[in-house]
Design a protein around this motif. Sequence first.
Motif, PDB file in Angstrom:
ATOM      1  N   GLN A   5       0.827  -1.194   0.000  1.00  0.00           N
ATOM      2  CA  GLN A   5       0.000   0.000   0.000  1.00  0.00           C
ATOM      3  C   GLN A   5       0.865   1.250   0.000  1.00  0.00           C
ATOM      4  N   GLY A   7      -0.744   4.383   0.549  1.00  0.00           N
ATOM      5  CA  GLY A   7      -1.716   5.376   0.979  1.00  0.00           C
ATOM      6  C   GLY A   7      -1.246   6.153   2.189  1.00  0.00           C
ATOM      7  N   ASP A 142      -5.656   4.107   1.155  1.00  0.00           N
ATOM      8  CA  ASP A 142      -5.180   2.846   1.720  1.00  0.00           C
ATOM      9  C   ASP A 142      -5.949   1.656   1.177  1.00  0.00           C
ATOM     10  N   CYS A 162      -4.970   0.760  -9.357  1.00  0.00           N
ATOM     11  CA  CYS A 162      -4.562   0.181  -8.069  1.00  0.00           C
ATOM     12  C   CYS A 162      -3.279  -0.623  -8.216  1.00  0.00           C
ATOM     13  N   THR A 167      -1.970   0.199  -4.452  1.00  0.00           N
ATOM     14  CA  THR A 167      -3.079   0.386  -3.508  1.00  0.00           C
ATOM     15  C   THR A 167      -3.937  -0.871  -3.478  1.00  0.00           C
TER      16      THR A 167
END
Length: 313
Positions: A5, A7, A142, A162, A167
């Motif tokens: 991730q 985020g 996130d 993504c 992500t």
Amino acid sequence: MTTPQNGTGEGRILVVGSVNVDLVLAVPRHPEPGETLLGTGSRRSPGGKGANQACAAARLGGDVRFAGRTGTGPDADLALDLLRQAGADLSATTEVPDVETGLAVVTVDEAGENSIVILAGANGTWSPEHLEDLRGEVAASDLVVSQGEIPAPAVDQLARFCAESGTRFLLNLAPVIDVDERTLATADPLVVNESEGRLALAALTGAEAPDDDATTVQQLRRAGVSSVVMTRGAQGAIVSDEAATIDVSSPSVVAVDTTGAGDAFVGALALGLARGERLRHACRRAVRVGAFAVTRHGAQHSYPDVGDELPAS
């Protein structure tokens, strides 16, 4: 393997999906084909799987941004009303001129079981080009969540963003639409019910899916899906990731309306995952949130707030 991730690390969720007005009809039982049946009541309320899931996560205290497409006029205001009250950020939601807001006609019988017919309206206008403005928001989140109530090319584009940004992507393939195999491989998790899981497996492998739910889940993972959550109503859920495949039981409650309960589950699951919980732990809370929702009427109206007591597992 769990998706890396990039985020905020603070549980920021981006939900990209459908927003509807629900026309809910109460009936003593569901009519047979060709039968006219007298209803016992009706109501109009906010709905749509995307909006429902965003609302569920926001009411539980999540940092939620919702990207949807509505028509203009009073239906748009009604469709977004509870999302606003829940504190979701709607700055990425767009009004589409000369198109109606999505509509779902829901019949609910005396046992709380529902059947639903959906008119996509503005939800059907999503295209990959509309996702370009969200590329930065995807990277800053996130967790990104989407569903099968917007066109497959838009979902595929979202999954690509993504994958590019690292992500985590939660895909609730409901209803089952013809997304790219790479989209299913990006999903972590793929959330489906029993019938959706079998259809997804058939689409991936071209083979008839087994009758056994656990086998279907395991075969989805062998076909390349990183993690799978299969919701099974009162039976809870099956959760499968690189660690194990386990059953998560649901609390026993008296259901009055199952409308939107699966979305309550997904919203709670998304919140847990965005905050860094392991899949099985997030799922244990999500089944309790889904059980809470079936004890009340409606979709978003039935979702718990932060201070509400959830049914015990």
